[in-house]
Scaffold this motif. Structure first.
Motif, mmCIF file in Angstrom:
data_model
loop_
_atom_site.group_PDB
_atom_site.id
_atom_site.type_symbol
_atom_site.label_atom_id
_atom_site.label_comp_id
_atom_site.label_asym_id
_atom_site.label_seq_id
_atom_site.Cartn_x
_atom_site.Cartn_y
_atom_site.Cartn_z
ATOM 1 N N THR A 7 0.937 -1.199 -0.071
ATOM 2 C CA THR A 7 0.224 0.020 0.000
ATOM 3 C C THR A 7 0.698 1.346 0.184
ATOM 4 O O THR A 7 1.911 1.219 0.353
ATOM 5 C CB THR A 7 -0.789 0.135 1.276
ATOM 6 O OG1 THR A 7 -0.097 0.352 2.254
ATOM 7 C CG2 THR A 7 -1.690 -1.276 1.485
ATOM 8 N N PRO A 39 -0.725 9.247 -3.490
ATOM 9 C CA PRO A 39 -2.184 8.445 -3.626
ATOM 10 C C PRO A 39 -2.807 8.736 -5.179
ATOM 11 O O PRO A 39 -2.393 9.921 -5.496
ATOM 12 C CB PRO A 39 -3.132 8.887 -2.427
ATOM 13 C CG PRO A 39 -2.139 9.583 -1.810
ATOM 14 C CD PRO A 39 -0.978 9.937 -2.451
ATOM 15 N N GLU A 41 -6.422 8.860 -7.562
ATOM 16 C CA GLU A 41 -7.889 9.040 -7.128
ATOM 17 C C GLU A 41 -8.484 7.615 -7.335
ATOM 18 O O GLU A 41 -8.110 6.714 -8.099
ATOM 19 C CB GLU A 41 -8.441 9.855 -8.144
ATOM 20 C CG GLU A 41 -9.870 10.189 -8.336
ATOM 21 C CD GLU A 41 -10.510 10.721 -9.527
ATOM 22 O OE1 GLU A 41 -11.925 10.618 -9.579
ATOM 23 O OE2 GLU A 41 -9.886 11.399 -10.326
ATOM 24 N N HIS A 42 -9.075 7.396 -6.161
ATOM 25 C CA HIS A 42 -9.975 6.088 -6.082
ATOM 26 C C HIS A 42 -11.291 6.334 -6.710
ATOM 27 O O HIS A 42 -12.071 7.010 -6.290
ATOM 28 C CB HIS A 42 -9.964 5.724 -4.587
ATOM 29 C CG HIS A 42 -10.637 4.362 -4.404
ATOM 30 N ND1 HIS A 42 -10.010 3.268 -4.649
ATOM 31 C CD2 HIS A 42 -11.981 3.884 -4.215
ATOM 32 C CE1 HIS A 42 -10.938 2.145 -4.369
ATOM 33 N NE2 HIS A 42 -11.895 2.465 -4.245
ATOM 34 N N ASN A 48 -11.037 -2.084 -7.450
ATOM 35 C CA ASN A 48 -9.844 -1.914 -6.925
ATOM 36 C C ASN A 48 -9.806 -2.941 -5.339
ATOM 37 O O ASN A 48 -10.691 -2.500 -4.633
ATOM 38 C CB ASN A 48 -9.346 -0.714 -6.644
ATOM 39 C CG ASN A 48 -8.938 -0.139 -8.037
ATOM 40 O OD1 ASN A 48 -8.824 -0.608 -8.833
ATOM 41 N ND2 ASN A 48 -8.667 1.331 -7.897
ATOM 42 N N ARG A 50 -7.371 -2.211 -3.178
ATOM 43 C CA ARG A 50 -6.741 -1.516 -2.469
ATOM 44 C C ARG A 50 -6.809 0.041 -2.960
ATOM 45 O O ARG A 50 -6.790 0.178 -4.083
ATOM 46 C CB ARG A 50 -5.170 -1.804 -2.212
ATOM 47 C CG ARG A 50 -4.470 -1.546 -3.581
ATOM 48 C CD ARG A 50 -2.916 -1.803 -3.677
ATOM 49 N NE ARG A 50 -2.456 -2.463 -4.851
ATOM 50 C CZ ARG A 50 -1.595 -3.210 -4.858
ATOM 51 N NH1 ARG A 50 -0.929 -3.816 -3.730
ATOM 52 N NH2 ARG A 50 -1.158 -3.919 -5.912
ATOM 53 N N ASP A 51 -6.296 0.875 -2.038
ATOM 54 C CA ASP A 51 -6.206 2.439 -2.910
ATOM 55 C C ASP A 51 -5.160 2.622 -3.449
ATOM 56 O O ASP A 51 -4.014 2.227 -3.414
ATOM 57 C CB ASP A 51 -6.198 3.405 -1.643
ATOM 58 C CG ASP A 51 -7.474 3.471 -0.574
ATOM 59 O OD1 ASP A 51 -8.501 3.082 -1.173
ATOM 60 O OD2 ASP A 51 -7.409 3.760 0.594
ATOM 61 N N ASN A 101 -2.871 -0.487 -8.320
ATOM 62 C CA ASN A 101 -4.319 -0.493 -8.570
ATOM 63 C C ASN A 101 -4.921 -1.411 -7.486
ATOM 64 O O ASN A 101 -4.465 -2.323 -6.994
ATOM 65 C CB ASN A 101 -4.838 -0.688 -9.828
ATOM 66 C CG ASN A 101 -4.385 0.379 -10.765
ATOM 67 O OD1 ASN A 101 -4.500 1.436 -10.541
ATOM 68 N ND2 ASN A 101 -4.219 -0.232 -11.975
#
Length: 101
Positions: A7, A39, A41-42, A48, A50-51, A101
């Motif tokens: 992460t 980070p 954009e989620h 996904n 994970r973030d 991702n």
């Protein structure tokens, strides 16, 4: 080596530190300095697990390593297999990106 889900929080504390790979033709190490962790954009409903985040590594030498999976070693994180893509050359070396991702 165990396979863990990496992460952004795993890498963020190590910005500015070196990850290494062995140079193919000698016992020297190639140093990949982690210069950025950010980070991404989620997007909702993207699937996904994970973030998403992106890493930028810099190698302070003119040779461009081809895109591919590299086993990077870090003193605190151990060995991690990471897919790196050359992203550009600047005055300080060649940048490589990894997107998760």
């Amino acid at each position: 080596m165990s396979h863990v889900t990496l992460t952004y929080d795993d890498f963020a504390p190590h910005v500015g530190s070196d990850f290494t790979i062995p140079r193919a033709e000698s016992s020297e190490l190639v140093r990949f300095k982690l210069v950025e962790a950010k980070p991404l954009e989620h997007k909702p409903n993207s699937g996904n697990f994970r973030d998403p985040f992106q890493l930028v590594f810099r190698v302070a030498e003119p040779e461009v390593h081809p895109q591919g999976i590299y086993r990077l070693t870090h003193p605190a994180m151990g060995e991690q297999d990471i897919f790196l893509v050359p992203a550009g050359r600047g005055e300080e070396g060649v940048d490589y990106c990894a997107t998760f991702n």
